[in-house]
Structure formats: C-alpha cells, structure tokens
Write an enzyme that holds these catalytic residues in place. Structure first.
Site, PDB file in Angstrom:
ATOM      1  N   GLY B  40      31.211  11.763 -29.528  1.00  0.00           N
ATOM      2  CA  GLY B  40      31.358  11.315 -28.144  1.00  0.00           C
ATOM      3  C   GLY B  40      32.799  10.931 -27.862  1.00  0.00           C
ATOM      4  O   GLY B  40      33.485  10.363 -28.718  1.00  0.00           O
ATOM      5  N   LEU B  43      34.832   6.332 -23.165  1.00  0.00           N
ATOM      6  CA  LEU B  43      35.757   5.219 -23.430  1.00  0.00           C
ATOM      7  C   LEU B  43      35.634   4.720 -24.857  1.00  0.00           C
ATOM      8  O   LEU B  43      36.632   4.499 -25.536  1.00  0.00           O
ATOM      9  CB  LEU B  43      35.502   4.086 -22.441  1.00  0.00           C
ATOM     10  CG  LEU B  43      35.938   4.377 -21.013  1.00  0.00           C
ATOM     11  CD1 LEU B  43      35.646   3.191 -20.117  1.00  0.00           C
ATOM     12  CD2 LEU B  43      37.418   4.723 -20.950  1.00  0.00           C
ATOM     13  N   ALA B  44      34.413   4.532 -25.341  1.00  0.00           N
ATOM     14  CA  ALA B  44      34.237   4.009 -26.695  1.00  0.00           C
ATOM     15  C   ALA B  44      34.716   5.027 -27.733  1.00  0.00           C
ATOM     16  O   ALA B  44      35.485   4.691 -28.639  1.00  0.00           O
ATOM     17  CB  ALA B  44      32.781   3.638 -26.938  1.00  0.00           C
ATOM     18  N   HIS B 266      20.250   0.541 -10.207  1.00  0.00           N
ATOM     19  CA  HIS B 266      21.292   0.154  -9.263  1.00  0.00           C
ATOM     20  C   HIS B 266      20.752   0.277  -7.840  1.00  0.00           C
ATOM     21  O   HIS B 266      20.177   1.297  -7.485  1.00  0.00           O
ATOM     22  CB  HIS B 266      22.498   1.084  -9.454  1.00  0.00           C
ATOM     23  CG  HIS B 266      23.756   0.521  -8.899  1.00  0.00           C
ATOM     24  ND1 HIS B 266      23.966   0.432  -7.553  1.00  0.00           N
ATOM     25  CD2 HIS B 266      24.851   0.012  -9.490  1.00  0.00           C
ATOM     26  CE1 HIS B 266      25.157  -0.109  -7.353  1.00  0.00           C
ATOM     27  NE2 HIS B 266      25.719  -0.369  -8.509  1.00  0.00           N
ATOM     28  N   ARG B 337      21.677  -7.064  -8.716  1.00  0.00           N
ATOM     29  CA  ARG B 337      21.195  -5.682  -8.649  1.00  0.00           C
ATOM     30  C   ARG B 337      19.674  -5.577  -8.796  1.00  0.00           C
ATOM     31  O   ARG B 337      19.022  -4.869  -8.039  1.00  0.00           O
ATOM     32  CB  ARG B 337      21.846  -4.858  -9.763  1.00  0.00           C
ATOM     33  CG  ARG B 337      23.308  -4.610  -9.528  1.00  0.00           C
ATOM     34  CD  ARG B 337      23.935  -3.855 -10.687  1.00  0.00           C
ATOM     35  NE  ARG B 337      25.331  -3.535 -10.367  1.00  0.00           N
ATOM     36  CZ  ARG B 337      26.145  -2.881 -11.168  1.00  0.00           C
ATOM     37  NH1 ARG B 337      25.722  -2.465 -12.346  1.00  0.00           N
ATOM     38  NH2 ARG B 337      27.386  -2.629 -10.807  1.00  0.00           N
ATOM     39  N   GLU B 432      27.919   2.190 -24.675  1.00  0.00           N
ATOM     40  CA  GLU B 432      26.592   2.081 -24.063  1.00  0.00           C
ATOM     41  C   GLU B 432      25.468   2.413 -25.040  1.00  0.00           C
ATOM     42  O   GLU B 432      24.338   1.963 -24.869  1.00  0.00           O
ATOM     43  CB  GLU B 432      26.499   2.982 -22.815  1.00  0.00           C
ATOM     44  CG  GLU B 432      25.226   2.751 -22.006  1.00  0.00           C
ATOM     45  CD  GLU B 432      25.128   3.599 -20.743  1.00  0.00           C
ATOM     46  OE1 GLU B 432      26.130   4.217 -20.350  1.00  0.00           O
ATOM     47  OE2 GLU B 432      24.036   3.633 -20.136  1.00  0.00           O
TER      48      GLU B 432
END
Lengths: 256, 644
Positions: B40, B43-44, B266, B337, B432
């Site tokens: 992956g 960002l991570a 959301h 939310r 995530e």
C-alpha cells in the site's frame, strides 16, 4: 425509464500491448442521464459479462476527480466534452439520445496501451523519481512556521500542485508532449523556498527523463491547458524552460 | 491467549519518549541486510516506505494502482489536525489527546492516542519541509481552521485537497528513495496472501495485474498499509479499488481482527440516484456550519415534493421539520457525524425523505445566503457548490442541497500492539487498516494525522526493535512455505476462473452492501443482525455456485480481480455482523437499538464493553474466537456524550 437514452458506442478494444486493436460497436440502451460516464460503462460491462463477453477494461479508482486514474479520449477530447473535469465527473446528461460516442485510450508512444482503454503511464512516475522531490529525510526539519512563505507565492505553488498526473495534457497534444505535467511538478517546488537548493538540478533531471521517455516537444499550441481537468496554466511551461536554460547556461556549478 | 498491548508503564506524557529509548536499535551497517515489505502506498505506506529506506533498510513497496500517487488518501478533503497551538487558542498535545479519546467514545487506548497527539506536530514540520503547499496567512505563516466541531483551530489544510497534497509529499519522499535504489516499487501488484515461516510473517504472494504472474517476495517483516474496508457496503466514499483482501488474508493467517463493526457513516454525501450508482461522493462536513438540515413536516408533503408537485423553496416554515435543531437545541446542525447520520436515516425511513428515491434530506443555504450574502457563501463553499452542481445538475444557490449519509471510514481493523505489530510476529498494520487510534468513532481531520504518524514517526522506531531481535539472517523465497502459498493462490484463481454462473460479481457485491447497510449500518438490533448473518451465509453459498468470472489469469482481468475481493468482502461482512452482535452497547459511530437512554439517545455500557474485541480466525465456516483487550483509563474520566 422516460428520459433515458439509447446510445451507440465505438470503443477501442485491444487484447494486450502486442495486439493490433480495433474499434468495436456496442449498443448502450436505456442509459439514465444521471449516470456518470464510467457508470454508463459499468452498465455496458455488466451486460457484456451476462452475455459472456470480456468487459471493456479502463483505469479508474476514486471516481471523484482527484486520483487521476481515469482517462479516456471521448469524441476526440481527453476526459470528454466538458472542461475542467475528469471522465469520472462527466455525466451522461452531457450527451443526447441517439448519439454515437467514440471512446479511445490516451494515444502517445510514451503511454503504450495495456488493454482496451488502459494505458501504461509509468513514465510519469519515472520523471518524478528523477528529481521531483526535496531531499529531506524524515525528522530533523525546522518548525513549519520558521519558513514564512508569501501567500501569493504559496497559492501559486498550490495551483501547480493540483496536477493529478492523469496524462490528459499528453493526450491532447499533437506532439504528445508532457511539458505541462512536468512543468507543473517543477514549478511547484521551484516557487517555494524549500525547493531552491535543488532547483536547477531538478529541472535538468526531470527534463532529461521526460525526453528519454519519448514524449514529444512542446510547440506552444496550448491544447493541454484547455483540456487539463485541473486547469494547470501554460505559465508553468515558461517557468520550466527558464529553469532549464538557466541550469544549462549559468548554473553548472550548482548541478554537479 | 492474552493480548499484550505492550503499553509502556509510567506517566502518560512520558511513555513514548521513554519507550523509544528502551527499544533496541539496529546497527547502521546492518540495516542494509534487512528487507522490509510495505503493501500500500497511501499516507501510511508511502511515508513508512520512504522513512525506512532513508534509515538504510531495503524496501519493497507494492500498490494495486498504476501509480503509488493514486492511493485513496489522495481524496481526503478537509485537513489534518496537529497540536501546534499556532493560534494561541488553548490547544495542546493533551487537548488533542483528550478530544480524540472522547471523540472515539472511550474505546481506544490512551497510550496510542497520546503518542498520536505528540507526533502530530512533527508531521506538519515534515510536510512543509517537503514542499506541501498548506494554506497560509498574508504574513506568510500557516493558516488553521476549526473542523468537525473542535473548539480550537488546529486543522491545517490545502484548499479542499489536503489529502492529495500530503500524499504527493509522501510520494515525493518515496520517489527519492526509488531513485536512490533503496525502494523497489511494484505498481499494479495486488497482494493475495501472506507467507508465514516458523510462525513469523516473512513474505507475500502477489498477482501482477497486467501479466497475471503470481510472484512471491521475501522480507524480514511485512507492513500492511492497505486502508479501510468500507467497500464491504458496496457504496461508500472509498475508491472503487479499495478492498480488504490483504488484511483479510492476513487475518486468515493468524492476525486478529479488532472491532470490525466500527464503521463511520458520514452525514453529508450526495445521495444515490439509481441502481447503477457506483460510489458516493462526500461533501465536506464544513457545510453544516452554515447549512440547515430539514425535511417536509409530514409524509404527505414529502410525497408531493418527491413528485415535483411542490418545490422545496415554496414550503412554508411551518411545513418544515428542522429535525436536528428541534432535537438538539444546543448543537443543532453541528451534532457529531453519527448523530446527524442516524437522524437523517430515521426521517427517511419514516417516509419524509426527499429526492426521487426518498433517500435524502435537505441541506439548505437560503438563510446563510440571506444573512451573509451570496458572495460570502461562495467564498466559503464555492468549490463544494460547484462539485455538487457538477454531479446533480442542481444549483445549490437556488435549491437546497440534497444529502444522505454514506459509509466513509472504518475504525476497526487488524489488532496491533503499541509497536503496531499484529498478533502475527513480523506483521505490522499501519493507518486505516489497523484498529488503533480512533476508538468507536473518528474525529474529522484525524485520519491523515494517524496515517502519517504511523509511517513517519512510529514504525521507524518500533520496527527496529523487532528486526534487532530476529537478526540479519538472510531470507529468500526458497522456503517451501512460499511455493505452498503460491500454489494455494493458484488453486483459488483456477477455482474462480471456472465459475461460469449467471450472476455478476457486482450483483453479489451490491447484495452484500444492501444487507450490511440495512442491518449492520448506523443502527442495529439483535433480530436484524441475526437475519443479516443468515443472509450473508446464504449469499456466500450462492456466490460460489452462481457467480460469473470472465477471462484468464494471464491477462489484465478486472473480473478476476473483483472475484477475490468480493469473496473476501462477504466473509468480512459476516465477521462484522458477529462483532456487532457481540457488542450489545451503543457507542461511537453505531447505535445498538437495545441500548438507548429514555430520550432515545445512544447509551454506552462501560461496565461490560470497555474492551477491544479482537477476533481470531479458526477455519472456514467455523465461528471466530473472541479475545478481549480491556481498555484501561488512567487519565481521562469516562463521560456520556450529550448534545441536547
């Protein structure tokens, strides 16, 4: 449903890179104007699969106009008839009942077709690997507010940074030039103070890699700017040239 | 088995610093003898791969997309939190920690969340040094905004595309390491299995999505940075390719799956228009600062609006129900939310929804335009209004927007300890795809923060400790476990390719999504969950009997790619239902109908459920085993949320 459209698609089908490829005509019946263009293709593909035919392959991912994966040359224009959007943001209400829609992959030597409408854009990655970065390691950097940057400069760098690497600029260009893409990447860092130490080395390295990948030359036609879904400005190309020539003629000592 | 979170002892604010000192280091000249696999490139993943390569490790990095820059972190709009306190408005590391723990409804670890808040400040420095063009003030310093109901302005942003700019920063750092030869990048490669050698993660098996070649790669450790599993619901704000295959197959190889039922819905997404809908688009939550949420007061009126007999603007004030303002007078349209989402679904289920499908509520800017003027509203929300107009062909300056909740983020994920290591030695989960920092509900602008904290500032330390422990003994793919895993994958692929039924993979995926949304979404009850479990089991049987998979392995084959992902989604869906059945309390993003206050609000049950539910895979069609990690709160006092 009332208001739905019956369309004819002429789609480029090509089994793999070695295959010659050809246009194949499909009927797309009962298409809702509320569908996105890619959802229309999803529907066509579902019907193909039900008839045990190979679905039309195309690249796509986020479907909200930011990942840059979707492409498609639709009726002779990258990302279709509307400006400043990607194919995934294009909706079928932009077409009319009975219309014939021609769908091709990006056409460029540097973007070989992988299958059907999916092309290999890894040349863009290699150009950025050649110099599209600021050489800082993780950790040991100054506090973020120790580098004040004028809002005007920062906003302009941001404008360049909005490029999503989709390749529409290359597809739109009669020379298949990647200048708009490469210059946007060079400009973002050239405008910022953090990018100064490697500015000229970066311009040289990225332009050299661009040439090596087989993209054509820029002849200032401007089709790229018109077709760019993020409205990247031609000014970036001027900046790239300025840095490239500066590097060549005046900055050799900074490059080696 | 007792789950050891490895939470360090000592005062909260000193844990991480002291722990870092206690961790073993790898000798600089030995680092190049280790290979780390990173799956992956969001960002991570991108930040971890780049940072580890900078330290001297050899990194092999994988993504299914055609370029690492397309990972779905790219689509995050709002911003990234950091406790910089640049605004002098009372922010601090402790306040960010506290807000995150409370926002997660007390279902996350204090130690992890405090570390996240500590590292948040370093992230901003790092990104600016890379050239990320954050929004600035005229004085040249960074701008901040308040986000997601926070009482301080700690959110850094880059117009509506913070995710893209942060990811391009991490991607540039990754590119630099690719250029230096420290990272080998494999685009269009999908991880299909984890390879275990002597009880440790030691490699992966992938499929080349162009040639179909099944390859194996060996490494001293494997880092999964593969994002969330929201696409179990079919429709979500995730990208089309986002999938759970890497984490699910790792789960089947022994990695515990924690809190799978924690999903975030959301409230402000553009509603579904038809069965062909492929994904949902998020509209930034900031819209609720000025928009008023309402539906027609009666079912009859709602029906007239749906049929187009009455225009929403023509409905008198008395004929409208501003349900959030009515039920929650002190927070009104700015309730969290989960509360906003649940109430929207409730009014629509009660027949008062609008739009052609009846599955939408209005978000109305008429008052804001009247109060502030059209120009001011345009300056604040212009790009979002344009995006809405582009998708719906309705002008939100003239008509109220229609919105509906959508699955957006999954707080659950692979269980990890303080080192981010899963229950499988040598296997880590970042971003995530782990369960770690957001408890039962994630606050706005915290996902980007966690992905980058994990990748830039946590894993470079904690991974070293493991590698120093196992030593630089070379690893390669000659161990029989590699050949065996490859064979298992080939068998599965051949099984898929032989499936020539009558129903498409998307049809199965849609069916699964409907079951999950109806029974395991924002509100659940025992009867519904039991029904869902039966439906999913039946769907699974039918899938293996009647699905159609096209083409061959040795080509680009979207049908085959989808087959594996849908098969895994179905199994994960069942585990989510099991977890939801087990958690008989309402908390965070989900509402268990049996657990509510007299006023009908969510009621948490700290006495019985203040634990992480970590599930162990016990074999096909065998119930998973539940392991509990008790959550210990030494610093914060557990309170019930109230937004009345």
């Amino acid at each position: 449903m009332s208001g739905n459209m019956n369309l004819t698609l002429k789609v480029w089908r090509q089994k793999n890179a070695a295959d010659k490829g050809q246009f194949v005509t499909y009927k797309a019946a009962d298409i809702s104007p509320e569908m996105s263009f890619l959802e229309m293709l999803d529907v066509v593909n579902e019907r193909l699969v039900k008839g045990t035919q190979d679905p039309i392959h195309f690249d796509h991912d986020c479907r909200e106009g930011i990942c840059g994966a979707c492409s498609l040359y639709i009726n002779g224009r990258p990302h279709g008839p509307k400006q400043a959007i990607t194919t995934c943001q294009l909706h079928m209400r932009s077409f009319h009942d009975g219309e014939i829609i021609t769908i091709e992959p990006w056409r460029a030597t540097a973007f070989p077709v992988i299958k059907d409408l999916a092309v290999d854009r890894s040349a863009f990655d290699r150009i950025q690997q050649a110099g599209g970065f600021i050489s800082v390691n993780t950790g040991g950097v100054p506090d973020a507010n120790e580098i004040p940057i004028s809002k005007v400069v920062s906003d302009e760098a941001f404008n360049s940074a909005t490029c999503i690497s989709c390749g529409a600029c290359v597809a739109a260009c009669k020379n298949a030039s990647a200048s708009l893409f490469v210059s946007a990447k060079i400009s973002q860092l050239a405008l910022l103070p953090q990018g100064q130490p490697e500015r000229y080395r970066r311009a040289q390295a990225m332009v050299a890699q661009m040439d090596k990948e087989g993209f054509g030359n820029c002849t200032n036609t401007g089709a790229c700017e018109i077709e760019c879904p993020k409205e990247i400005s031609l000014t970036n190309i001027n900046r790239m040239r300025r840095d490239f020539y500066n590097a060549k003629f005046f900055k050799e000592e900074e490059i080696n | 088995m007792v789950l050891d979170s490895k939470t360090p002892q000592g005062p909260l604010a000193e844990k991480w610093n002291k722990y870092k000192f206690d961790l073993k280091l790898v000798n600089p000249s030995n680092k190049r003898k280790f290979t780390v696999i990173v799956v992956g490139t969001g960002l991570a993943g991108a930040s971890a791969a780049a940072s580890l390569a900078e330290l001297g490790y050899n990194v092999k990095s994988f993504c299914y997309q055609d370029s690492p820059r397309r990972a779905h972190s790219i689509a995050a709009q709002g911003g990234i939190n950091a406790a910089k306190n640049y605004q002098n408005d009372g922010d601090s590391v402790y306040r960010l920690f506290y807000d995150t723990i409370k926002g997660g409804d007390y279902r996350s670890r204090e130690s992890n969340v405090h570390r996240l808040a500590e590292e948040s400040v370093n992230i901003i420095d790092q990104c600016v040094a890379q050239g990320v063009p954050f929004a600035r003030e005229y004085g040249g310093l960074l701008d901040n905004r308040s986000f997601g109901g926070a009482q301080v302005s700690r959110t850094f942003y880059a117009r509506g595309q913070t995710g893209q700019q942060l990811l391009l920063g991490a991607y540039s750092a990754l590119n630099r390491q690719i250029n230096l030869g420290k990272v080998e990048m494999y685009n269009r490669h999908e991880m299909l299995d984890l390879v275990m050698v002597d009880g440790k993660a030691q490699g992966i098996v992938t499929r080349d999505l162009i040639s179909g070649e099944i390859e194996s790669f060996a490494g001293h450790a494997v880092l999964l940075c593969t994002g969330g599993y929201g696409n179990v619901f079919y429709l979500s704000t995730n990208a089309m390719g986002c999938n759970a295959t890497a984490i699910w197959r790792a789960h089947k190889k022994g990695a515990f799956f924690a809190n799978p039922c924690y999903t975030q819905i959301h409230p402000t997404c553009i509603p579904v228009t038809g069965d062909y809908q492929s994904k949902l688009t998020l509209m930034s939550e900031s819209l609720r600062n000025d928009g008023r949420v309402w539906v027609p007061k009666t079912k009859e009126l709602a029906e007239q609006v749906r049929k187009g007999q009455v225009k929403p603007g023509d409905l008198k004030e008395d004929d409208r129900d501003y349900f959030l303002e009515r039920k929650y007078p002190s927070f009104g349209n700015l309730v969290p939310r989960d509360v906003a989402s649940r109430n929207a679904k409730e009014v629509c289920d009660g027949g008062k929804g609008v739009g052609t499908t009846g599955k939408a509520v209005y978000l109305d800017f008429a008052d804001a335009i009247h109060r502030l003027g059209k120009d001011a509203v345009q300056a604040k929300y212009g790009n979002l209004f344009d995006m809405y107009y582009q998708i719906t062909d309705e002008n939100p300056y003239e008509m109220p927007m229609r919105i509906y909740p959508a699955v957006h983020y999954t707080m659950g994920g692979l269980w990890v300890d303080y080192n981010l290591m899963t229950s499988v030695p040598g296997l880590y989960a970042l971003g995530e795809c782990n369960f770690s920092d957001h408890g039962a509900n994630r606050l706005g602008a915290s996902a980007l923060m966690q992905g980058l904290a994990d990748g830039y500032f946590v894993i470079p330390y904690t991974l070293g400790d493991y590698l120093a422990g196992i030593g630089p003994k070379p690893v390669d793919t000659s161990h029989p476990a590699f050949a065996q895993t490859k064979k298992d994958i080939m068998d599965q692929i051949n099984k898929f390719l032989a499936m020539k039924g009558t129903k498409t993979l998307d049809e199965y995926h849609r069916d699964l999504g409907l079951i999950m949304w109806e029974y395991c979404g924002m509100a659940r009850n025992e009867a519904g969950l039991l029904k869902a479990k039966g439906l999913i089991q039946a769907l699974k049987v039918d899938f293996w009997k009647n699905a159609i998979v096209m083409g061959e392995n040795e080509e680009m084959n979207m049908s085959l790619e989808k087959a594996g992902r849908v098969a895994d989604f179905i199994e994960l869906g069942e585990l989510m239902v099991d977890d939801a059945l087990n958690r008989k309390e309402s908390c965070g993003g989900h509402f268990r109908e049996e657990s509510q206050t007299e006023e009908g609000e969510a009621k948490r049950d700290d006495e019985n459920f203040a634990y992480v539910a970590a599930w162990e895979f016990k074999g096909e069609n065998t119930p998973s085993e539940l392991h509990k990690e008790e959550l210990i709160f030494e610093n914060v006092k557990l309170t019930q949320r109230s937004y009345k």
